[in-house]
Design an enzyme around this catalytic site. Structure first.
Site, mmCIF file in Angstrom:
data_model
loop_
_atom_site.group_PDB
_atom_site.id
_atom_site.type_symbol
_atom_site.label_atom_id
_atom_site.label_comp_id
_atom_site.label_asym_id
_atom_site.label_seq_id
_atom_site.Cartn_x
_atom_site.Cartn_y
_atom_site.Cartn_z
ATOM 1 C CG ASP A 31 -2.073 1.356 1.326
ATOM 2 O OD1 ASP A 31 -2.737 1.565 0.039
ATOM 3 O OD2 ASP A 31 -3.118 1.023 1.948
ATOM 4 C CG HIS A 48 -0.432 2.173 -9.847
ATOM 5 N ND1 HIS A 48 -0.365 2.265 -7.827
ATOM 6 C CD2 HIS A 48 -1.242 2.559 -10.083
ATOM 7 C CE1 HIS A 48 -1.551 1.695 -8.138
ATOM 8 N NE2 HIS A 48 -2.258 2.821 -8.538
ATOM 9 C CG LEU A 142 9.614 -17.046 -4.183
ATOM 10 C CD1 LEU A 142 9.781 -17.295 -2.090
ATOM 11 C CD2 LEU A 142 9.459 -15.723 -4.210
HETATM 12 C C1 IPE Z 1 -5.504 -2.884 -0.204
HETATM 13 O O1 IPE Z 1 -4.659 -1.141 -0.159
HETATM 14 C C2 IPE Z 1 -5.636 -3.846 -1.276
HETATM 15 C C3 IPE Z 1 -4.237 -3.616 -2.140
HETATM 16 C C4 IPE Z 1 -3.060 -3.498 -1.849
HETATM 17 C C5 IPE Z 1 -4.076 -4.413 -3.468
HETATM 18 P P1 IPE Z 1 -6.137 -0.840 0.077
HETATM 19 O O2 IPE Z 1 -5.177 0.681 -0.049
HETATM 20 O O3 IPE Z 1 -6.754 -0.606 -1.939
HETATM 21 O O4 IPE Z 1 -7.198 -0.202 1.171
HETATM 22 P P2 IPE Z 1 -7.967 0.996 1.756
HETATM 23 O O5 IPE Z 1 -8.934 0.914 0.675
HETATM 24 O O6 IPE Z 1 -7.262 1.915 2.090
HETATM 25 O O7 IPE Z 1 -8.040 0.163 2.671
HETATM 26 C C1 IPE Z 2 -1.747 0.325 -3.966
HETATM 27 O O1 IPE Z 2 -1.602 1.424 -3.784
HETATM 28 C C2 IPE Z 2 -1.765 -0.397 -4.880
HETATM 29 C C3 IPE Z 2 -2.910 -0.814 -5.526
HETATM 30 C C4 IPE Z 2 -4.237 -1.028 -4.341
HETATM 31 C C5 IPE Z 2 -3.109 -1.795 -6.573
HETATM 32 P P1 IPE Z 2 -2.761 2.780 -3.117
HETATM 33 O O2 IPE Z 2 -3.296 2.943 -4.400
HETATM 34 O O3 IPE Z 2 -4.047 1.878 -2.436
HETATM 35 O O4 IPE Z 2 -2.101 3.980 -2.891
HETATM 36 P P2 IPE Z 2 -2.522 4.929 -1.780
HETATM 37 O O5 IPE Z 2 -2.816 3.953 -0.818
HETATM 38 O O6 IPE Z 2 -4.035 5.896 -2.415
HETATM 39 O O7 IPE Z 2 -1.280 5.908 -0.975
HETATM 40 MG MG MG Z 3 -3.797 2.341 -0.711
#
Ligand code: IPE
Ligand code: IPE
Ligand code: MG
Length: 251
Positions: A31, A48, A142
């Site tokens: 995240d 990303h 792995l």
């Molecule tokens: C969880 O992250 C999903 C992934 C890392 C793929 P999110 O960014 O979607 O989670 P929330 O919405 O903050 O809980």
């Molecule tokens: C995690 O990073 C990647 C996915 C959920 C695909 P985020 O896109 O949720 O990044 P934040 O949480 O907005 O910083």
């Molecule tokens: Mg996120």
């Protein structure tokens, strides 16, 4: 009810801490890509893209450390709530990195596995993913499990539905349904138990990831945003795991 408790595995017996041990199965909620980009005044897709580089580094660190299974949360069943543009960027990146990294998977003997419902990403990407799973199936260093369109509540509901159907059809006595019966229907059924669950970006929640499997996993939350995660951060999580004492309900 004590008789219904399964015996503890050797790693779970009383007094046996995780001390000095390498976790067999590590999962990561990757995240913070969006915040990483915003802090640099870049579009979210740049976060990303940088996050995909962190996947490469982390996979290599897992290979080098002797971890057996690395499970990565790449797209949740709730991430469809994002804009069409962001979802399309994420699909494009998945395809690009799949093509680019397939050689690395083969070279490092990494077996690719998928959990979730990746068919929702469309035939072309889904077939390419399936092909990569097939091509890497005999690799044994792995297992890299990628969670795509994955949601733990949906996974458990799916298991319940399969059991209910079998009971309705007379193929299953509901009285025999136990923990193992449910576990055997989860997407992770043939993987070792989850030992360590890491989440980056400072959020302290599971966001519908491996809820059942995390029952006795050690949890590790770090403030690092996912694109900044590296081998040192991974090894630091393994180091903390090795200092934890796991009890599994015993003394
Ligand atoms: C969880 O992250 C999903 C992934 C890392 C793929 P999110 O960014 O979607 O989670 P929330 O919405 O903050 O809980
Ligand atoms: C995690 O990073 C990647 C996915 C959920 C695909 P985020 O896109 O949720 O990044 P934040 O949480 O907005 O910083
Ligand atoms: Mg996120």
């Amino acid at each position: 009810m004590t008789s219904s408790l399964p015996p503890l595995a050797p790693s779970e017996v009383e007094g046996n801490s995780a001390e000095g041990s390498v976790p067999r199965h590590v999962a990561i909620i990757m995240d913070g890509n969006g915040r990483w980009a915003i802090r640099r005044s870049l579009p979210r897709v740049a976060g990303h893209r940088a996050g995909a580089e962190a996947v490469r580094r982390t996979m290599q660190a897992a290979v080098d450390s002797g971890v057996e299974v690395l499970t990565l949360y790449a797209f949740s069943s709730e991430n469809w709530r994002r804009s069409e543009d962001e979802v399309s960027d994420l699909k494009g990146l998945m395809r690009f990195y799949l093509e680019r990294e397939l050689g690395t998977l083969q070279k490092e003997k990494v077996r690719l596995r998928l959990i979730g419902e990746p068919a929702a990403f469309g035939n072309e990407l889904y077939e390419r993913l399936q092909q990569a799973v097939e091509e890497t199936r005999d690799n044994d260093r792995l297992t890299l499990v990628v969670a795509l369109n994955y949601g733990s509540q949906g996974e458990i509901a799916g298991a319940a539905k399969a059991l209910a159907r079998a009971a309705r059809d007379g193929a299953l006595d509901p009285e025999t349904i136990d923990i193992a019966a449910i576990e055997g229907l989860l997407h992770t059924c043939d993987l070792p138990p989850l030992d360590l669950l890491i989440r980056t970006s400072g959020e302290v929640r599971l966001s519908n990831f491996l809820l059942w499997q995390a029952a006795y996993a050690e949890l590790h939350f770090v403030d690092t945003l996912w694109p900044d995660f590296d081998e040192a951060a991974f090894n630091s999580a393994l180091g903390e795991f090795a200092r934890r004492q796991r009890r599994f309900g015993g003394r």
